[in-house]
Structures are given as C-alpha cells and as structure tokens.
Motif scaffolding. Structure first.
Motif, PDB file in Angstrom:
ATOM      1  N   THR A 162       0.873  -1.184   0.000  1.00 57.82           N
ATOM      2  CA  THR A 162       0.000   0.000   0.000  1.00 57.82           C
ATOM      3  C   THR A 162       0.901   1.222   0.000  1.00 57.82           C
ATOM      4  O   THR A 162       1.698   1.426   0.934  1.00 57.82           O
ATOM      5  CB  THR A 162      -0.918   0.024   1.225  1.00 57.82           C
ATOM      6  OG1 THR A 162      -1.706  -1.172   1.230  1.00 57.82           O
ATOM      7  CG2 THR A 162      -1.841   1.235   1.208  1.00 57.82           C
ATOM      8  N   ASP A 164       1.322   5.441  -0.433  1.00 57.42           N
ATOM      9  CA  ASP A 164       0.577   6.701  -0.326  1.00 57.42           C
ATOM     10  C   ASP A 164       0.890   7.609  -1.498  1.00 57.42           C
ATOM     11  O   ASP A 164       1.610   7.237  -2.426  1.00 57.42           O
ATOM     12  CB  ASP A 164       0.887   7.383   1.013  1.00 57.42           C
ATOM     13  CG  ASP A 164       2.365   7.747   1.155  1.00 57.42           C
ATOM     14  OD1 ASP A 164       3.123   7.579   0.171  1.00 57.42           O
ATOM     15  OD2 ASP A 164       2.755   8.197   2.257  1.00 57.42           O
ATOM     16  N   GLY A 165       0.331   8.830  -1.461  1.00 51.25           N
ATOM     17  CA  GLY A 165       0.496   9.742  -2.595  1.00 51.25           C
ATOM     18  C   GLY A 165       1.914  10.210  -2.799  1.00 51.25           C
ATOM     19  O   GLY A 165       2.262  10.656  -3.901  1.00 51.25           O
ATOM     20  N   LYS A 166       2.783  10.101  -1.767  1.00 49.21           N
ATOM     21  CA  LYS A 166       4.180  10.540  -1.904  1.00 49.21           C
ATOM     22  C   LYS A 166       5.121   9.398  -2.257  1.00 49.21           C
ATOM     23  O   LYS A 166       6.318   9.611  -2.393  1.00 49.21           O
ATOM     24  CB  LYS A 166       4.634  11.186  -0.602  1.00 49.21           C
ATOM     25  CG  LYS A 166       3.879  12.467  -0.289  1.00 49.21           C
ATOM     26  CD  LYS A 166       4.409  13.091   1.000  1.00 49.21           C
ATOM     27  CE  LYS A 166       3.666  14.377   1.333  1.00 49.21           C
ATOM     28  NZ  LYS A 166       4.177  14.996   2.587  1.00 49.21           N
ATOM     29  N   THR A 170       3.186   2.204   3.125  1.00 45.13           N
ATOM     30  CA  THR A 170       2.542   2.302   4.441  1.00 45.13           C
ATOM     31  C   THR A 170       2.105   0.962   4.980  1.00 45.13           C
ATOM     32  O   THR A 170       1.864   0.830   6.180  1.00 45.13           O
ATOM     33  CB  THR A 170       1.315   3.223   4.343  1.00 45.13           C
ATOM     34  OG1 THR A 170       0.400   2.692   3.375  1.00 45.13           O
ATOM     35  CG2 THR A 170       1.723   4.634   3.944  1.00 45.13           C
ATOM     36  N   THR A 201      -2.213  10.172  -5.097  1.00 46.33           N
ATOM     37  CA  THR A 201      -3.280   9.402  -4.456  1.00 46.33           C
ATOM     38  C   THR A 201      -2.733   8.022  -4.104  1.00 46.33           C
ATOM     39  O   THR A 201      -1.863   7.486  -4.809  1.00 46.33           O
ATOM     40  CB  THR A 201      -4.503   9.255  -5.373  1.00 46.33           C
ATOM     41  OG1 THR A 201      -4.085   8.647  -6.602  1.00 46.33           O
ATOM     42  CG2 THR A 201      -5.131  10.620  -5.674  1.00 46.33           C
ATOM     43  N   PRO A 202      -3.238   7.403  -3.014  1.00 44.51           N
ATOM     44  CA  PRO A 202      -2.735   6.077  -2.650  1.00 44.51           C
ATOM     45  C   PRO A 202      -3.111   5.038  -3.705  1.00 44.51           C
ATOM     46  O   PRO A 202      -4.133   5.142  -4.376  1.00 44.51           O
ATOM     47  CB  PRO A 202      -3.431   5.802  -1.304  1.00 44.51           C
ATOM     48  CG  PRO A 202      -3.869   7.129  -0.800  1.00 44.51           C
ATOM     49  CD  PRO A 202      -4.180   7.947  -2.005  1.00 44.51           C
TER      50      PRO A 202
END
Length: 216
Positions: A162, A164-166, A170, A201-202
C-alpha cells in the motif's frame, strides 16, 4: 359615754361659740371693706333669660303610589263546530311473517403486506491492484539465517504494497509464502523501507520476491 354626758361636755359648747363669733367678725369685716356692697350690686344686676325654641324637622315625603295593576288581555275564544268523524272501517293488517336473520359473515383478515427489504448498496469497488511497481529505492530482502539452519535453499513470497500519494510504503500484506512463514518477516521489514513513485493518491501494487541460497 351616754348622750346626756355628751350634752354636758363644755368642749362642744366652746367650739360652737367660737364658730358664731368668727362668722360675725367676717360679716363686720366685709361691711367695713365694701365687699358686701359689691356683692349686693352683683346680685342687683338684671338677669337675661333666653328661651330656645325647639327646632321642628320637616315631615318625611309621602311614599310613592303603587304601580297600577297590569291588565291581562285574553284572546277571544273561537268555538269550532263539532264535526263527527266518518265511519271508515279500519283495515286489519296481515299477519307479520317471521324475520329470518341473515348469518353474519366475518370478513377475512386483510393480508399482511410485507415491505420488501431495502436494497443493499453494492460494496465499493476495491482499488485495482497493480502487478509490479516502479521504485527508486528498492533493496532485496536478505536470506534468513533460520532458513539456512533449516537447510532451506529457496522460497517465494507474494506481497501487496500500500503506497501513499508521496510514494512511501505504508503497509505490506503477505498473501502467499512458500515455505510458509519462513521469509515473511524479512520481506515485511525490507519492503517497508522502499521508496516508490508517488502519484498524489494512494494505490496498491503486488510484488513477488524470490529467495535463492547461492553456494559460496
């Protein structure tokens, strides 16, 4: 002491004689000083007597006369002539027929309407899992020492990342591993430090990691 002795008591006579002498002395002194003349003049003044007449109150007003009696006018009585009724035979009613009560029918109960269940909203579509991912920081997990002691020379682990947007990882979810639970910890610790491409966006990506023990 009896009454005769009281009458012969000289003290009583002396007091009476002294009172008479004192009265005469006062009369003579009044005549000599003119007091008697003033008393006589005061007595000679005419006395005025005023006769007060009794005030008579006016007689009370006479009571009002009683109202005249009301006259009750009775309407004239009109005598109507007597008309004898005609001789009409009274018809005899036919005998009443017995009334048969109709059976009371109870209406059937109304059917119970069961409302259909509310439609269940479909589950939200799961985000698509990508096969593979582009990561700038991508280290390979080390071969576990426990697997070497157990003489395990190869293995394969499939994990879903998973991101994240960066681009930070995570979560690492192990979906399959062979042999089971031998390489899971090494994969989870290493892939959590990967740095992948950030898209704002994730998103999720599936990664397959193969382990092979090389001969030294």
């Amino acid at each position: 002491m009896d009454f005769a002795r009281q009458q012969r008591d000289p003290t009583r006579h002396v007091i009476g004689i002294a009172f008479v002498v004192l009265f005469h002395v006062l009369v003579i002194w009044a005549l000599l000083t003119g007091l008697g003349t003033q008393v006589v003049q005061i007595i000679k003044k005419p006395l005025t007597a005023t006769i007060i007449k009794e005030i008579k109150l006016p007689p009370p007003p006479p009571p009002p006369p009683p109202p005249p009696p009301k006259r009750i006018v009775e309407p004239p009585k009109v005598e109507q002539p007597y008309v004898p009724p005609p001789d009409i035979p009274v018809p005899t009613p036919p005998p009443a027929e017995p009334v048969i009560a109709a059976p009371v029918t109870t209406p059937p109960p109304a059917p119970v309407v069961i409302a259909p269940p509310a439609p269940v909203a479909p589950p939200a579509p799961k985000p698509a899992i990508r096969q593979g991912v582009s990561c700038s920081k991508r280290e390979s997990p080390p071969f576990p020492r426990d697997a070497i002691r157990r003489e395990i020379r190869s293995g394969k682990v499939v994990a879903i990342l998973t991101i994240d947007g960066k681009g930070n990882v995570t979560d690492v979810d192990i979906t399959s591993s062979h042999p089971p639970r031998v390489f899971d910890r090494a994969v989870r610790d290493t892939l959590s430090n990967w740095k992948c491409a950030g898209e704002g966006t994730p998103y999720k990506a599936s990664v397959e990691v193969n382990f092979t023990l090389k001969d030294e």
